[in-house]
Design a protein around this motif. Structure first.
Motif, mmCIF file in Angstrom:
data_model
loop_
_atom_site.group_PDB
_atom_site.id
_atom_site.type_symbol
_atom_site.label_atom_id
_atom_site.label_comp_id
_atom_site.label_asym_id
_atom_site.label_seq_id
_atom_site.Cartn_x
_atom_site.Cartn_y
_atom_site.Cartn_z
ATOM 1 N N THR A 108 0.841 -1.192 0.000
ATOM 2 C CA THR A 108 0.000 0.000 0.000
ATOM 3 C C THR A 108 0.879 1.246 0.000
ATOM 4 O O THR A 108 1.771 1.395 0.845
ATOM 5 N N GLU A 151 -4.740 -1.045 -7.638
ATOM 6 C CA GLU A 151 -6.035 -0.371 -7.566
ATOM 7 C C GLU A 151 -5.915 0.846 -6.658
ATOM 8 O O GLU A 151 -5.321 0.758 -5.569
ATOM 9 N N THR A 153 -7.495 3.243 -4.132
ATOM 10 C CA THR A 153 -8.643 3.247 -3.211
ATOM 11 C C THR A 153 -9.158 4.659 -2.978
ATOM 12 O O THR A 153 -10.279 4.832 -2.538
ATOM 13 N N ASP A 154 -8.329 5.653 -3.230
ATOM 14 C CA ASP A 154 -8.751 7.057 -3.270
ATOM 15 C C ASP A 154 -7.679 7.824 -4.032
ATOM 16 O O ASP A 154 -6.768 7.209 -4.603
ATOM 17 N N THR A 157 -4.097 7.019 -2.413
ATOM 18 C CA THR A 157 -3.712 5.683 -1.948
ATOM 19 C C THR A 157 -3.873 4.665 -3.060
ATOM 20 O O THR A 157 -4.919 4.620 -3.722
ATOM 21 N N VAL A 159 -3.056 0.401 -3.899
ATOM 22 C CA VAL A 159 -2.654 -0.899 -3.383
ATOM 23 C C VAL A 159 -2.145 -1.745 -4.548
ATOM 24 O O VAL A 159 -2.868 -1.999 -5.510
#
Length: 565
Positions: A108, A151, A153-154, A157, A159
């Protein structure tokens, strides 16, 4: 490592005249300067880019990308200095922090806020996820099918996900993956071949002009790292080889380059504007097309021959004649004797500094070779005669091969040096259509021997003879399931002791089979002109690996140096 600079009385008289000659052959002079929003004039530094005619390819994911695109225009998330210890904290670039999950399958990353692409669009974690996804979907960039997916997540961020525990893949993801803008690459059909002639990056520099002889990168005035770069930009030029580059550096026309130059200490002693550093992590080897199971042919496929080459080599003489007496001990484990000392099997000695001809001939005769009337060993009617190649004009390699040819006559082996174009040299490595080449063993994205082992000795990084592999990966076509398994095990842990256990197994295999014959750790020389910019790497402050051809290290150097006041 050393940083050598001498300020004496002598200064070359050609400095003032040479820029005109450069301009006349289509290259820009170092008298260029770049403006800024404040109106301040900043110097444009001249760097040596390549020895070949330039093709306008500024795609950071293309094998044919021109120098100074990776890192300088397109950035990674972090920077690992290969000269620092394995447990270093990397330097944040587009990333601010990262964290692995417990089993090493998810990484992450929190990305930097407030960054914009040079077309004004905002950079987000979505661009990072898009980059990893496109790489994983591009067969040419994901031949082994092991590239991670990602991907967002916002907006800050992302991952990065691996199919298997992959701690050692972290530096590749974090420091060698060049982030591209989703809004401009969405419609690109093939990420590996797209020329990307008009790049839009987040880096400290952006393209201003381009010709087959040179190109200009100017400072990105909206760069996220406030105050950087301090210089106005860089003019990357082509030269015809080491001698041409040396002549231009001595004449004051090149500010930053890496080349093997004889009598370097004398030059910097004579000119107060010249300086250099030597970073000894370049492991040189005779790469042997060694694996008959993958189609390799020739005497070098016999491990006894490769061992004879190893013991018949006089490294002290090679260092003196080819590498300016700057060569140092190399380990046949291909871990660095100083940096990786804790990770080398204590039973493995460094390569002998002087030739051991008795050992070489003992190995050959023990393997059934007989000395012919012409002074060359033979077996089953095949003489021990092999070709070895290097690119034309690479003077240190040329001298090394000529020296080796002489040395090997003492042990009944005929070595035939050949100089070929860089393209021919790479093509022969890629397809396995060579017998021996001299080359360097790359260190990879972080100071861990794993990367050299994985790149140069894993089965997934090689192909059968005739197929087109990567000329910078496993060109010896070495393949061993136990080594592959050890690499997988090392990749799945971040425990240094657990990794060491696997490295020792790999090292024993490499010494036993010796697909690459270690030569020595050579001089890795980088030359500077200090009259226009200061802050170059020094022995006391090796803040980046200084080699001008090494990305993203060169981008760290170029955004660190400052104009001479």
């Amino acid at each position: 490592m050393m940083h050598l600079k001498r300020r004496d009385l002598y200064k070359l008289t050609a400095v003032g005249a040479a820029p005109l000659a450069l301009a006349s052959c289509g290259q820009a002079s170092n008298l260029e300067s770049g403006g800024s929003d404040s109106g301040e004039e900043k110097p444009i530094l001249t760097v040596n880019a390549t020895e070949a005619t330039l093709t306008r390819n500024l795609n950071p994911h293309s094998p044919s990308v021109i120098p100074f695109v990776q890192g300088s225009i397109y950035e990674s998330l972090f920077y690992f200095n290969p000269l620092q210890p394995i447990d270093q904290e990397p330097l944040p670039q587009l990333g601010e922090s990262y964290e692995w999950n417990e089993d090493g399958t998810a990484l992450t990353v929190t990305v930097r806020q407030g960054v914009t692409w040079t077309d004004g669009e905002p950079f987000t974690a979505g661009d990072v996820a898009f980059t990893f996804t496109r790489i994983s979907e591009t067969e040419a960039l994901n031949a082994g099918g092991t590239a991670p997916t990602a991907e967002a997540t916002d907006d800050t961020t992302v991952v990065i996900t691996y199919a298997e525990p992959s701690f050692t893949e972290g530096p590749n993801a974090l420091a060698r993956t060049w982030i591209i803008p989703e809004h401009l690459f969405t419609d690109v059909d093939d990420l590996a071949t797209h020329p990307n002639e008009d790049p839009v990056g987040t880096g400290a520099f952006q393209l201003k002009d381009f010709s087959p002889e040179s190109y200009l990168l100017v400072a990105n005035e909206t760069y996220w790292d406030e105050g950087k770069p301090s210089i106005g930009g860089l003019r990357a030029i082509t030269t015809s080889g080491n001698q041409s580059a040396t002549d231009q550096w001595l004449a004051g026309n090149i500010d930053y380059m890496s080349a093997a130059i004889p009598s370097l200490e004398e030059h910097v002693t004579a000119n107060p504007d010249l300086a250099y550093t030597n970073t000894g992590i370049s492991q040189m080897a005779l790469m042997a097309a060694s694996n008959p199971d993958l189609g390799c042919e020739g005497p070098q496929t016999d491990v006894a021959v490769r061992k004879a080459l190893y013991y018949g080599m006089d490294r002290e003489q090679l260092s003196k004649l080819a590498f300016f007496e700057l060569g140092s001990d190399i380990s046949p484990s291909f871990a660095l004797p100083e940096r990786d000392a804790e990770f080398i099997d204590p039973a493995i000695d460094v390569a002998p500094w002087n030739a051991r001809p008795d050992e070489a001939t003992k190995i050959l005769e023990g393997a059934g070779y007989e000395l012919g009337e012409d002074g060359v060993y033979a077996k089953d009617g095949e003489r021990l005669s092999m070709t070895v190649s290097c690119p034309t004009g690479w003077s240190d390699f040329v001298t090394a091969l000529d020296t080796l040819a002489q040395q090997y006559t003492e042990i009944g082996i005929e070595l035939i040096p050949q100089q070929v174009s860089v393209n021919e040299w790479n093509d022969s490595k890629a397809k396995g259509t060579y017998q021996l080449v001299i080359d360097s063993v790359g260190q990879g994205p972080a100071p861990d021997p794993y990367y050299a082992y994985d790149t140069h000795f894993s089965t997934k990084n090689t192909v059968p003879v005739g197929e087109n592999g990567n000329p910078y990966e496993n060109v010896t076509r070495f393949s061993d399931p136990e080594v592959d398994a050890a690499l997988d095990a090392a990749s799945a842990t971040d425990d240094p002791e657990a990794k060491k256990e696997q490295y020792l197994l790999i090292q024993q295999k490499l010494v036993e089979v010796m697909p690459a014959i270690p030569v020595l750790i050579g001089s890795s020389l980088t030359e500077y002109n200090t009259s226009r910019a200061t802050g170059w790497p020094t022995e006391e402050d090796m803040y980046a690996y200084p080699m001008s051809w090494s990305a993203p290290d060169n981008s760290i150097v170029l955004k660190t140096v400052t104009p001479v006041q």
